[in-house]
Design a protein around this motif. Structure first.
Motif, PDB file in Angstrom:
ATOM      1  N   ALA A 108      24.883-141.854 -41.354  1.00 43.14           N
ATOM      2  CA  ALA A 108      23.808-141.180 -40.626  1.00 43.14           C
ATOM      3  C   ALA A 108      23.730-139.731 -41.067  1.00 43.14           C
ATOM      4  CB  ALA A 108      24.038-141.274 -39.111  1.00 43.14           C
ATOM      5  N   GLY A 109      22.602-139.102 -40.788  1.00 35.07           N
ATOM      6  CA  GLY A 109      22.456-137.700 -41.163  1.00 35.07           C
ATOM      7  C   GLY A 109      21.141-137.132 -40.668  1.00 35.07           C
ATOM      8  N   THR A 110      20.926-135.877 -40.968  1.00 38.11           N
ATOM      9  CA  THR A 110      19.708-135.168 -40.597  1.00 38.11           C
ATOM     10  C   THR A 110      19.171-134.442 -41.818  1.00 38.11           C
ATOM     11  OG1 THR A 110      20.348-134.863 -38.284  1.00 38.11           O
ATOM     12  CG2 THR A 110      18.730-133.323 -39.179  1.00 38.11           C
ATOM     13  N   ILE A 111      17.883-134.591 -42.048  1.00 37.11           N
ATOM     14  CA  ILE A 111      17.220-133.864 -43.141  1.00 37.11           C
ATOM     15  C   ILE A 111      16.427-132.734 -42.504  1.00 37.11           C
ATOM     16  CG2 ILE A 111      15.704-134.045 -45.149  1.00 37.11           C
ATOM     17  CD1 ILE A 111      16.131-137.136 -44.909  1.00 37.11           C
ATOM     18  N   ASP A 112      16.831-131.527 -42.790  1.00 38.04           N
ATOM     19  CA  ASP A 112      16.181-130.333 -42.260  1.00 38.04           C
ATOM     20  C   ASP A 112      15.629-129.563 -43.449  1.00 38.04           C
ATOM     21  OD1 ASP A 112      15.410-127.935 -41.138  1.00 38.04           O
ATOM     22  OD2 ASP A 112      17.232-127.652 -39.945  1.00 38.04           O
ATOM     23  N   ALA A 113      14.373-129.820 -43.788  1.00 34.48           N
ATOM     24  CA  ALA A 113      13.775-129.205 -44.971  1.00 34.48           C
ATOM     25  C   ALA A 113      12.286-128.995 -44.723  1.00 34.48           C
ATOM     26  CB  ALA A 113      13.993-130.097 -46.194  1.00 34.48           C
ATOM     27  N   PRO A 114      11.799-127.757 -44.812  1.00 33.76           N
ATOM     28  CA  PRO A 114      10.386-127.471 -44.525  1.00 33.76           C
ATOM     29  C   PRO A 114       9.467-128.126 -45.552  1.00 33.76           C
ATOM     30  CG  PRO A 114      11.455-125.554 -45.497  1.00 33.76           C
ATOM     31  CD  PRO A 114      12.536-126.551 -45.233  1.00 33.76           C
ATOM     32  N   THR A 115       8.324-128.583 -45.084  1.00 31.43           N
ATOM     33  CA  THR A 115       7.368-129.239 -45.974  1.00 31.43           C
ATOM     34  C   THR A 115       6.023-128.518 -45.928  1.00 31.43           C
ATOM     35  OG1 THR A 115       6.564-130.790 -44.296  1.00 31.43           O
ATOM     36  CG2 THR A 115       8.486-131.471 -45.590  1.00 31.43           C
ATOM     37  N   GLY A 116       5.238-128.765 -46.969  1.00 28.52           N
ATOM     38  CA  GLY A 116       3.909-128.173 -47.040  1.00 28.52           C
ATOM     39  C   GLY A 116       3.156-128.770 -48.208  1.00 28.52           C
ATOM     40  N   ARG A 117       1.924-128.315 -48.407  1.00 25.53           N
ATOM     41  CA  ARG A 117       1.093-128.815 -49.486  1.00 25.53           C
ATOM     42  C   ARG A 117       1.739-128.526 -50.843  1.00 25.53           C
ATOM     43  NH1 ARG A 117      -4.476-129.190 -49.696  1.00 25.53           N
ATOM     44  NH2 ARG A 117      -4.275-129.931 -47.552  1.00 25.53           N
ATOM     45  N   HIS A 118       1.755-129.536 -51.706  1.00 24.13           N
ATOM     46  CA  HIS A 118       2.301-129.379 -53.051  1.00 24.13           C
ATOM     47  C   HIS A 118       1.494-128.322 -53.795  1.00 24.13           C
ATOM     48  CE1 HIS A 118       3.526-130.318 -57.156  1.00 24.13           C
ATOM     49  NE2 HIS A 118       4.473-131.109 -56.672  1.00 24.13           N
ATOM     50  N   PRO A 119       2.153-127.385 -54.484  1.00 25.40           N
ATOM     51  CA  PRO A 119       1.412-126.281 -55.110  1.00 25.40           C
ATOM     52  C   PRO A 119       0.475-126.720 -56.231  1.00 25.40           C
ATOM     53  CG  PRO A 119       3.722-126.262 -55.787  1.00 25.40           C
ATOM     54  CD  PRO A 119       3.606-127.251 -54.666  1.00 25.40           C
ATOM     55  N   ASN A 120       0.728-127.905 -56.826  1.00 22.27           N
ATOM     56  CA  ASN A 120      -0.087-128.330 -57.959  1.00 22.27           C
ATOM     57  C   ASN A 120      -0.874-129.614 -57.716  1.00 22.27           C
ATOM     58  OD1 ASN A 120       0.965-126.187 -59.573  1.00 22.27           O
ATOM     59  ND2 ASN A 120       2.823-127.398 -59.906  1.00 22.27           N
ATOM     60  N   ASP A 121      -0.680-130.231 -56.569  1.00 24.10           N
ATOM     61  CA  ASP A 121      -1.358-131.490 -56.270  1.00 24.10           C
ATOM     62  C   ASP A 121      -1.717-131.505 -54.799  1.00 24.10           C
ATOM     63  OD1 ASP A 121      -2.246-134.057 -55.852  1.00 24.10           O
ATOM     64  OD2 ASP A 121      -0.625-135.028 -56.959  1.00 24.10           O
ATOM     65  N   ARG A 122      -2.978-131.287 -54.470  1.00 26.75           N
ATOM     66  CA  ARG A 122      -3.405-131.116 -53.080  1.00 26.75           C
ATOM     67  C   ARG A 122      -3.321-132.407 -52.268  1.00 26.75           C
ATOM     68  NH1 ARG A 122      -9.064-132.278 -52.629  1.00 26.75           N
ATOM     69  NH2 ARG A 122      -9.208-130.881 -50.842  1.00 26.75           N
ATOM     70  N   LYS A 123      -3.095-133.549 -52.928  1.00 28.43           N
ATOM     71  CA  LYS A 123      -2.974-134.807 -52.201  1.00 28.43           C
ATOM     72  C   LYS A 123      -1.529-135.132 -51.841  1.00 28.43           C
ATOM     73  CE  LYS A 123      -7.142-136.860 -54.196  1.00 28.43           C
ATOM     74  NZ  LYS A 123      -7.712-138.015 -54.939  1.00 28.43           N
ATOM     75  N   ARG A 124      -0.599-134.309 -52.295  1.00 28.37           N
ATOM     76  CA  ARG A 124       0.813-134.553 -52.038  1.00 28.37           C
ATOM     77  C   ARG A 124       1.405-133.446 -51.171  1.00 28.37           C
ATOM     78  NH1 ARG A 124       3.975-137.389 -55.991  1.00 28.37           N
ATOM     79  NH2 ARG A 124       5.514-135.723 -55.835  1.00 28.37           N
ATOM     80  N   GLN A 125       2.514-133.767 -50.528  1.00 32.40           N
ATOM     81  CA  GLN A 125       3.312-132.781 -49.820  1.00 32.40           C
ATOM     82  C   GLN A 125       4.599-132.569 -50.615  1.00 32.40           C
ATOM     83  OE1 GLN A 125       2.264-131.355 -46.547  1.00 32.40           O
ATOM     84  NE2 GLN A 125       0.410-132.183 -47.479  1.00 32.40           N
ATOM     85  N   ALA A 126       5.306-131.510 -50.299  1.00 35.71           N
ATOM     86  CA  ALA A 126       6.541-131.204 -51.018  1.00 35.71           C
ATOM     87  C   ALA A 126       7.443-130.365 -50.126  1.00 35.71           C
ATOM     88  CB  ALA A 126       6.236-130.461 -52.321  1.00 35.71           C
ATOM     89  N   ILE A 127       8.694-130.197 -50.547  1.00 35.05           N
ATOM     90  CA  ILE A 127       9.591-129.275 -49.856  1.00 35.05           C
ATOM     91  C   ILE A 127       9.190-127.865 -50.264  1.00 35.05           C
ATOM     92  CG2 ILE A 127      11.978-128.592 -49.478  1.00 35.05           C
ATOM     93  CD1 ILE A 127      11.253-131.415 -48.473  1.00 35.05           C
ATOM     94  N   ILE A 128       8.752-127.073 -49.291  1.00 36.01           N
ATOM     95  CA  ILE A 128       8.214-125.745 -49.553  1.00 36.01           C
ATOM     96  C   ILE A 128       8.963-124.717 -48.700  1.00 36.01           C
ATOM     97  CG2 ILE A 128       6.157-124.286 -49.498  1.00 36.01           C
ATOM     98  CD1 ILE A 128       5.876-126.518 -51.494  1.00 36.01           C
ATOM     99  N   PRO A 129       9.492-123.653 -49.281  1.00 38.23           N
ATOM    100  CA  PRO A 129      10.173-122.624 -48.482  1.00 38.23           C
ATOM    101  C   PRO A 129       9.223-122.011 -47.446  1.00 38.23           C
ATOM    102  CG  PRO A 129      10.559-122.299 -50.831  1.00 38.23           C
ATOM    103  CD  PRO A 129       9.487-123.336 -50.716  1.00 38.23           C
ATOM    104  N   PRO A 130       9.746-121.633 -46.284  1.00 34.95           N
ATOM    105  CA  PRO A 130       8.891-121.038 -45.248  1.00 34.95           C
ATOM    106  C   PRO A 130       8.117-119.812 -45.732  1.00 34.95           C
ATOM    107  CG  PRO A 130      11.027-121.620 -44.326  1.00 34.95           C
ATOM    108  CD  PRO A 130      11.132-121.831 -45.812  1.00 34.95           C
ATOM    109  N   LEU A 131       8.715-119.014 -46.606  1.00 34.29           N
ATOM    110  CA  LEU A 131       8.033-117.822 -47.099  1.00 34.29           C
ATOM    111  C   LEU A 131       6.812-118.166 -47.940  1.00 34.29           C
ATOM    112  CD1 LEU A 131      11.060-115.507 -48.053  1.00 34.29           C
ATOM    113  CD2 LEU A 131       9.532-115.307 -46.075  1.00 34.29           C
ATOM    114  N   LYS A 132       6.752-119.408 -48.415  1.00 39.19           N
ATOM    115  CA  LYS A 132       5.600-119.841 -49.205  1.00 39.19           C
ATOM    116  C   LYS A 132       4.712-120.810 -48.434  1.00 39.19           C
ATOM    117  CE  LYS A 132       7.704-119.095 -53.738  1.00 39.19           C
ATOM    118  NZ  LYS A 132       7.974-119.683 -55.079  1.00 39.19           N
ATOM    119  N   GLY A 133       4.887-120.832 -47.123  1.00 38.38           N
ATOM    120  CA  GLY A 133       4.007-121.627 -46.286  1.00 38.38           C
ATOM    121  C   GLY A 133       4.574-122.936 -45.779  1.00 38.38           C
TER     122      GLY A 133
END
Length: 312
Positions: free
Chosen positions: A185-210
């Motif tokens: 078992a575990g926990t994934i704690d990772a911020p997500t946001g719009r992929h910088p190069n593909d607007r149809k995908r999401q990605a792991i994005i640092p909070p400072l970058k949205g």
């Protein structure tokens, strides 16, 4: 009415980001509205369509913003069969099949869960939560199956959304992933946001970058050789959250067309092997706990059967 286009020239590049610059320099348009116009390709930067809200602006740039004319949104009721898990005069919980989009959007105005609900509930959903998403409290991806709750009254809508925001509503998913996690078992704690190069995908994005706070709890349900059946509990509900988080830890969801490996598993699946199995919430009127359990769809059952046969 016709579309209106606003032409602007950048004389001071403050703020230096496109969506924020437009928010500061175009009256009567909220930042959220501007971001949608950018997403929908209504903004041109130096004569070229720009779909990146974080695009930089410089002194001398020219920007054209087209504001589409208000058009009456006509969502038609459609007699699409629904698998009802729970229903009363306040809400309905549906077992959504794969391939069913939750709500209409430009270019996809028919054949959605909302179209089906309008036929099922009649005028009861009118005005609840907005014209485009009447009654919708949360969403599931097109090919993710399982339990989704829809409000039938304004009070139920507000209460259920508040439960989602306060994380008191419990959403549990089952998914088959590639590989075998080293722990149970575990926990994934990772911020997500719009992929910088593909607007149809999401990605792991640092909070400072949205990137937005996103947490997924998981545990192993069954080990199936080079595959694993896992249970996920959402603490937040970001777009594609489980799918992005699983790919992030090296165990993407089987048959995920966007974040998966492309490896065949020998079973014809309609999309990612992810199912919203259990939804637990407080009834918005009575306060009693309501738990809806959505049976696994046949393609998911078949996948498990094939994988179990391989490991037996």
């Amino acid at each position: 009415m016709s579309d209106e286009t606003i032409y602007l020239k950048v004389e001071t590049a403050e703020p230096p980001r496109l969506d924020r610059w437009l928010t500061a320099h175009v009256k009567n348009l909220s930042r959220n509205r501007i971001q949608k116009l950018i997403d929908w390709e209504y903004v041109h930067l130096n004569g070229t369509v720009c779909t990146h809200k974080k695009a930089g602006v410089q002194v001398g740039d020219t920007i054209a913003v087209t504001i589409p004319a208000n058009k009456p949104l006509e969502i038609t009721a459609e007699d699409i069969p629904l698998d009802i898990l729970y229903e009363d005069k306040h809400m309905v919980i549906v077992n959504k099949p794969a391939g069913l989009v939750v709500h209409p959007a430009p270019g996809n105005m028919n054949g959605t869960l909302v179209n089906a609900l309008l036929a099922h509930c009649g005028d009861q959903l009118t005005g609840i939560g907005g014209v485009e998403r009447p009654g919708i409290v949360h969403r599931l991806d097109k090919d993710t199956t399982g339990a989704i709750v829809v409000a039938k009254t304004d009070l139920a809508h507000q209460d259920l959304q508040a439960q989602m925001k306060a994380k008191t509503a419990r959403r549990e998913y089952l998914g088959v992933v590639y590989g075998a996690p080293s722990v149970e078992a575990g926990t994934i704690d990772a911020p997500t946001g719009r992929h910088p190069n593909d607007r149809k995908r999401q990605a792991i994005i640092p909070p400072l970058k949205g990137g937005r706070y996103a947490v997924t709890h998981w545990q192993v349900e069954e080990r199936l050789g080079n595959f694993t059946l896992m249970r996920f509990r959402l603490e937040t509900g970001r777009t594609h959250q489980i799918r992005v988080h699983c790919a992030h830890i090296g165990h993407p969801i089987v048959s995920d067309p966007t974040y998966g490996t492309g490896r065949s598993v020998g079973v014809n699946l309609p999309g990612q092997a992810l199912h919203a199995e259990r939804l637990t919430l407080r009834h918005p009127a009575t306060g009693k706990t309501v738990t809806a359990i959505a049976p696994l769809p046949e393609h998911f059952v078949k996948l498990l059967r094939v994988l179990r046969n391989r490991t037996s």
